[in-house]
Design a protein around this motif. Structure first.
Motif, short mmCIF file in Angstrom:
data_model
loop_
_atom_site.label_atom_id
_atom_site.label_comp_id
_atom_site.label_asym_id
_atom_site.label_seq_id
_atom_site.Cartn_x
_atom_site.Cartn_y
_atom_site.Cartn_z
N GLY A 12 7.36 9.99 -8.30
CA GLY A 12 8.08 10.42 -9.50
C GLY A 12 7.40 11.53 -10.28
O GLY A 12 7.92 11.98 -11.30
N GLU A 61 0.79 2.03 -8.59
CA GLU A 61 0.83 0.63 -8.18
C GLU A 61 2.27 0.33 -7.79
O GLU A 61 3.21 0.57 -8.57
CB GLU A 61 0.42 -0.32 -9.31
CG GLU A 61 0.60 -1.78 -8.88
CD GLU A 61 -0.16 -2.74 -9.74
OE1 GLU A 61 -1.35 -2.95 -9.48
OE2 GLU A 61 0.44 -3.28 -10.68
N GLY A 64 2.54 -4.60 -6.87
CA GLY A 64 1.25 -5.26 -7.05
C GLY A 64 0.19 -4.85 -6.04
O GLY A 64 -0.78 -5.59 -5.82
N ASN A 95 -1.94 4.98 -11.32
CA ASN A 95 -0.84 5.20 -12.25
C ASN A 95 0.14 4.04 -12.08
O ASN A 95 0.70 3.86 -11.00
CB ASN A 95 -0.17 6.53 -11.88
CG ASN A 95 0.96 6.89 -12.81
OD1 ASN A 95 0.98 6.47 -13.97
ND2 ASN A 95 1.90 7.66 -12.33
N ALA A 96 0.31 3.22 -13.13
CA ALA A 96 1.16 2.03 -13.04
C ALA A 96 2.07 1.97 -14.25
O ALA A 96 1.89 2.72 -15.21
CB ALA A 96 0.29 0.79 -12.98
N GLY A 100 -1.63 -2.53 -12.73
CA GLY A 100 -2.64 -1.68 -12.10
C GLY A 100 -3.70 -2.48 -11.36
O GLY A 100 -4.38 -1.96 -10.49
C1 FMN Z 1 8.82 0.42 -5.52
C2 FMN Z 1 8.03 0.40 -6.80
C3 FMN Z 1 7.23 -0.67 -7.09
C4 FMN Z 1 6.48 -0.69 -8.28
N1 FMN Z 1 5.65 -1.74 -8.54
C5 FMN Z 1 4.88 -1.73 -9.66
C6 FMN Z 1 3.95 -2.79 -9.93
O1 FMN Z 1 3.81 -3.72 -9.17
N2 FMN Z 1 3.22 -2.73 -11.07
C7 FMN Z 1 3.32 -1.70 -11.96
O2 FMN Z 1 2.61 -1.70 -12.97
N3 FMN Z 1 4.17 -0.67 -11.72
C8 FMN Z 1 4.95 -0.66 -10.60
N4 FMN Z 1 5.80 0.39 -10.33
C9 FMN Z 1 5.85 1.49 -11.27
C10 FMN Z 1 5.04 2.69 -10.80
O3 FMN Z 1 3.72 2.32 -10.47
C11 FMN Z 1 4.97 3.71 -11.95
O4 FMN Z 1 6.28 4.04 -12.34
C12 FMN Z 1 4.20 4.95 -11.62
O5 FMN Z 1 4.01 5.65 -12.83
C13 FMN Z 1 4.94 5.86 -10.67
O6 FMN Z 1 4.12 7.00 -10.38
P1 FMN Z 1 4.72 8.35 -9.82
O7 FMN Z 1 5.50 9.00 -10.96
O8 FMN Z 1 3.54 9.18 -9.41
O9 FMN Z 1 5.61 8.02 -8.65
C14 FMN Z 1 6.56 0.42 -9.17
C15 FMN Z 1 7.40 1.50 -8.84
C16 FMN Z 1 8.11 1.50 -7.67
C17 FMN Z 1 8.97 2.70 -7.32
#
Ligand code: FMN
Length: 153
Positions: A12, A61, A64, A95-96, A100
Motif C-alpha cells: 500500500g 505485519e 500476525g 509497518n503495522a 507488529g
Molecule cells: C492481508 C493483510 C493482513 C494484515 N495483517 C495485519 C496484522 O496482523 N497486524 C497488523 O497490525 N496489521 C495488519 N495488516 C495491516 C498492514 O500491516 C498495514 O496496513 C501496513 O501499514 C501496510 O503497509 P504497506 O502500506 O506498506 O502495504 C494487514 C494488512 C493486510 C493487507
C-alpha cells in the motif's frame, strides 16, 4: 567500499515511505565509500546478499507474521547465505496497523537461525505514518551509514 542492502516490499505504499526516509538518511551522510543497493524482497537475487556488509529489512505485519514477500525472500536466501553471511548486521523496520509483534517475532526466529547480528532494536510503526516516524527512519539510516563507515558493526 562497504555495501548496504535494503530489502523490502510495500503493498500500500506505507513501508515504502519509511524505507525511503531511511535511505535518505543513509544518502545524507555522503560517505563515498558506501554503496546502497535497494531491492524488492520478491525479486532480489539471493546472490546479491553475499556482497552485503549490512542489511535493512522492511516488512508489513500481515496476519500476525512478516509479509509473505519477506518470507519469500528468506525462503530463497536461507541456504545460499547460511554459512556465507553469519554475523551479517541487520536492522528491521516493521509497518503495522495495530500490532507488529508477530512480524518482529517471525523475523527474529529466522535471523537467529541465520546467525545475523542486530544493529538496533526493531523499529515498529503502527497506524498512520507520521513525520516523526519518517524522521526516526532517517535517523536510523544515518546511524547505519556512520556505523558502517566507522566499522563498528
Ligand atoms: C492481508 C493483510 C493482513 C494484515 N495483517 C495485519 C496484522 O496482523 N497486524 C497488523 O497490525 N496489521 C495488519 N495488516 C495491516 C498492514 O500491516 C498495514 O496496513 C501496513 O501499514 C501496510 O503497509 P504497506 O502500506 O506498506 O502495504 C494487514 C494488512 C493486510 C493487507
Amino acid at each position: 567500499m562497504k555495501t548496504l542492502i535494503v530489502v523490502s516490499h510495500s503493498q500500500g505504499g506505507g513501508t515504502k515511505k519509511l524505507i525511503t526516509a531511511l535511505i535518505d538518511g543513509v544518502s545524507g551522510q555522503l560517505f563515498p565509500e558506501l554503496e546502497i543497493i535497494i531491492e524488492d524482497s520478491v525479486t532480489i537475487e539471493p546472490e546479491k546478499i553475499l556482497k552485503a556488509d549490512a542489511i535493512v529489512l522492511g516488512t508489513t505485519e500481515n496476519f500476525g507474521y512478516m509479509s509473505g514477500a519477506l518470507k519469500h525472500f528468506f525462503d530463497r536466501i536461507y541456504y545460499p547465505c547460511l554459512d556465507a553471511k553469519r554475523g551479517l548486521p541487520y536492522q528491521l523496520i516493521v509497518n503495522a496497523d495495530t500490532d507488529g509483534f508477530g512480524a518482529v517475532n517471525s523475523v527474529e526466529k529466522i535471523v537467529i537461525g541465520l546467525g545475523w547480528k542486530r544493529i538496533d532494536k526493531p523499529l515498529v510503526f503502527k497506524g498512520k505514518i507520521t513525520p516523526k516516524n519518517l524522521s526516526d527512519c532517517k535517523d536510523m539510516g544515518g546511524t547505519i551509514a556512520a556505523g558502517l563507515e566507522m566499522g563498528i558493526f
